[in-house]
Write an enzyme that holds these catalytic residues in place. Structure first.
Site, PDB file in Angstrom:
ATOM      1  N   ASP A  12       0.751  -1.202  -0.030  1.00 35.70           N
ATOM      2  CA  ASP A  12       0.032   0.040   0.181  1.00 35.70           C
ATOM      3  C   ASP A  12       1.000   1.403   0.088  1.00 35.70           C
ATOM      4  O   ASP A  12       1.576   1.531   0.998  1.00 35.70           O
ATOM      5  CB  ASP A  12      -0.861  -0.050   1.169  1.00 35.70           C
ATOM      6  CG  ASP A  12      -1.681   1.069   1.524  1.00 35.70           C
ATOM      7  OD1 ASP A  12      -2.602   1.154   2.199  1.00 35.70           O
ATOM      8  OD2 ASP A  12      -1.243   2.177   0.673  1.00 35.70           O
ATOM      9  N   ILE A  13       0.944   2.103  -0.993  1.00 33.09           N
ATOM     10  CA  ILE A  13       1.735   3.157  -1.285  1.00 33.09           C
ATOM     11  C   ILE A  13       1.606   4.155  -0.050  1.00 33.09           C
ATOM     12  O   ILE A  13       2.512   5.052   0.294  1.00 33.09           O
ATOM     13  CB  ILE A  13       1.675   3.859  -2.478  1.00 33.09           C
ATOM     14  CG1 ILE A  13       2.818   4.690  -2.882  1.00 33.09           C
ATOM     15  CG2 ILE A  13       0.379   4.571  -2.562  1.00 33.09           C
ATOM     16  CD1 ILE A  13       2.951   4.953  -4.417  1.00 33.09           C
ATOM     17  N   ASN A  26      -5.797  12.991 -11.328  1.00 37.37           N
ATOM     18  CA  ASN A  26      -6.410  13.320 -12.740  1.00 37.37           C
ATOM     19  C   ASN A  26      -6.135  14.684 -12.693  1.00 37.37           C
ATOM     20  O   ASN A  26      -5.660  15.428 -11.722  1.00 37.37           O
ATOM     21  CB  ASN A  26      -7.767  13.177 -12.468  1.00 37.37           C
ATOM     22  CG  ASN A  26      -8.525  13.712 -11.503  1.00 37.37           C
ATOM     23  OD1 ASN A  26      -8.648  15.027 -11.401  1.00 37.37           O
ATOM     24  ND2 ASN A  26      -9.273  13.070 -10.450  1.00 37.37           N
ATOM     25  N   GLY A  34      -9.323   4.867  -6.641  1.00 39.92           N
ATOM     26  CA  GLY A  34      -8.048   4.134  -6.496  1.00 39.92           C
ATOM     27  C   GLY A  34      -6.970   4.793  -5.785  1.00 39.92           C
ATOM     28  O   GLY A  34      -7.113   5.160  -4.440  1.00 39.92           O
ATOM     29  N   ASP A  36      -5.308   7.580  -5.848  1.00 39.16           N
ATOM     30  CA  ASP A  36      -5.813   9.099  -5.660  1.00 39.16           C
ATOM     31  C   ASP A  36      -6.858   9.072  -4.204  1.00 39.16           C
ATOM     32  O   ASP A  36      -6.164   9.976  -3.167  1.00 39.16           O
ATOM     33  CB  ASP A  36      -6.445   9.564  -6.730  1.00 39.16           C
ATOM     34  CG  ASP A  36      -6.436  11.099  -6.719  1.00 39.16           C
ATOM     35  OD1 ASP A  36      -7.082  11.685  -7.531  1.00 39.16           O
ATOM     36  OD2 ASP A  36      -5.812  11.829  -5.726  1.00 39.16           O
TER      37      ASP A  36
HETATM   38  N1  APR Z   1      -1.182   1.388  -3.152  1.00 39.23           N
HETATM   39  C1  APR Z   1      -0.731   1.087  -4.291  1.00 39.23           C
HETATM   40  N2  APR Z   1      -1.362   0.892  -5.558  1.00 39.23           N
HETATM   41  C2  APR Z   1      -2.702   1.045  -5.552  1.00 39.23           C
HETATM   42  C3  APR Z   1      -3.295   1.413  -4.209  1.00 39.23           C
HETATM   43  C4  APR Z   1      -2.463   1.918  -3.168  1.00 39.23           C
HETATM   44  N3  APR Z   1      -3.146   2.044  -1.897  1.00 39.23           N
HETATM   45  N4  APR Z   1      -4.541   1.692  -4.660  1.00 39.23           N
HETATM   46  C5  APR Z   1      -4.777   1.315  -6.049  1.00 39.23           C
HETATM   47  N5  APR Z   1      -3.435   0.893  -6.520  1.00 39.23           N
HETATM   48  C6  APR Z   1      -3.255   0.684  -7.575  1.00 39.23           C
HETATM   49  C7  APR Z   1      -4.459   0.167  -8.764  1.00 39.23           C
HETATM   50  O1  APR Z   1      -4.354  -1.271  -8.361  1.00 39.23           O
HETATM   51  C8  APR Z   1      -3.568   0.452 -10.021  1.00 39.23           C
HETATM   52  O2  APR Z   1      -2.638  -0.858 -10.320  1.00 39.23           O
HETATM   53  O3  APR Z   1      -2.581   1.847  -8.567  1.00 39.23           O
HETATM   54  C9  APR Z   1      -2.756   1.628  -9.934  1.00 39.23           C
HETATM   55  C10 APR Z   1      -3.405   2.639 -10.564  1.00 39.23           C
HETATM   56  O4  APR Z   1      -4.809   2.656 -10.613  1.00 39.23           O
HETATM   57  P1  APR Z   1      -5.735   3.891 -10.233  1.00 39.23           P
HETATM   58  O5  APR Z   1      -5.711   4.529  -8.893  1.00 39.23           O
HETATM   59  O6  APR Z   1      -7.076   3.830 -10.733  1.00 39.23           O
HETATM   60  O7  APR Z   1      -4.836   5.296 -11.001  1.00 39.23           O
HETATM   61  P2  APR Z   1      -5.037   5.355 -12.814  1.00 39.23           P
HETATM   62  O8  APR Z   1      -5.258   4.183 -13.543  1.00 39.23           O
HETATM   63  O9  APR Z   1      -3.910   6.173 -12.923  1.00 39.23           O
HETATM   64  O10 APR Z   1      -6.548   6.332 -13.044  1.00 39.23           O
HETATM   65  C11 APR Z   1      -6.222   7.617 -12.373  1.00 39.23           C
HETATM   66  O11 APR Z   1      -8.517   7.350 -11.295  1.00 39.23           O
HETATM   67  O12 APR Z   1      -8.565   7.408  -9.042  1.00 39.23           O
HETATM   68  C12 APR Z   1      -8.679   7.981 -10.261  1.00 39.23           C
HETATM   69  O13 APR Z   1      -8.511  10.308  -9.578  1.00 39.23           O
HETATM   70  C13 APR Z   1      -7.793   9.309 -10.392  1.00 39.23           C
HETATM   71  O14 APR Z   1      -8.978   9.981 -12.067  1.00 39.23           O
HETATM   72  C14 APR Z   1      -7.681   9.580 -11.664  1.00 39.23           C
HETATM   73  C15 APR Z   1      -7.696   7.895 -12.208  1.00 39.23           C
END
Ligand code: APR
Length: 173
Positions: A12-13, A26, A34, A36
């Site tokens: 978990d980042i 975004n 996600g 974010d």
């Molecule tokens: N720690 C690490 N990785 C994570 C975590 C976490 N806590 N939560 C999610 N992920 C992973 C997801 O499983 C995926 O592999 O982060 C990666 C990126 O996924 P998203 O968060 O959906 O990001 P992205 O594909 O870049 O889409 C961005 O989604 O959340 C919205 O506001 C954001 O509109 C933007 C879009």
């Protein structure tokens, strides 16, 4: 130092004890789902308050804020490309997310950085294609600077983890 300078872990980042974590944001920079959403939840309301002062972020660009309640001191917000089939410059835009985030990190004396798998969630970028782009860009950056001591790619789930591990191993060959 090819290969050994990038660490790939599952986790978990928001819990990483590094100087900066990178947010897959975004263009509005006002939070989302996600990673974010997870970062904003863990950082607390101060993060959104500061994000509101940034005026958004273009795809491929990066902006920095403090980390607030996160263990990380900084959050670097970058906006990955939405996957549209590969013919709209997605690869180059994804590479610039990593390059611009690391450039911004060096400007702030940041030495340890953790990245999520940018664009491979809601934005639909195939992870098998994204991982080599990310790893190559990070290695290229680390090859010409000693300012960054460690880059960690924090993967959620085994598929993402194996994609980045394979990409690092292929680069090291
Ligand atoms: N720690 C690490 N990785 C994570 C975590 C976490 N806590 N939560 C999610 N992920 C992973 C997801 O499983 C995926 O592999 O982060 C990666 C990126 O996924 P998203 O968060 O959906 O990001 P992205 O594909 O870049 O889409 C961005 O989604 O959340 C919205 O506001 C954001 O509109 C933007 C879009």
């Amino acid at each position: 130092m090819v290969g050994s300078s990038i660490e790939v872990i599952e986790g978990d980042i928001t819990r990483q004890r590094v100087d900066a974590i990178v947010n897959a944001a975004n263009p509005a920079l006002l939070g989302g789902g996600g990673v974010d959403g997870a970062i904003h939840r863990a950082a607390g309301p101060g993060l959104l308050t500061e994000c509101r002062t940034l005026g958004g972020c273009a795809t491929g660009e990066a902006k920095i804020t403090k980390g607030y309640d996160l263990p990380a001191r900084w959050v670097i917000h970058t906006v990955g490309p939405i996957w549209r089939g590969g013919g709209q410059g997605e690869d180059a835009l994804l590479a610039s997310c990593y390059r611009n985030s690391l450039t911004l990190a060096t400007r702030h004396g940041i030495r340890t950085v953790a990245f999520p798998s940018i664009s491979t969630g809601a934005y639909g970028f195939p992870v098998a294609r994204a991982a080599p782009i990310a790893v190559r860009e990070i290695e290229r950056f680390l090859a010409h600077t000693t300012a960054i001591h460690r880059v960690t790619i924090v993967c959620r789930g085994p598929d993402t983890y194996h994609a980045y591990r394979d990409a690092v191993e292929e680069l090291a060959e």
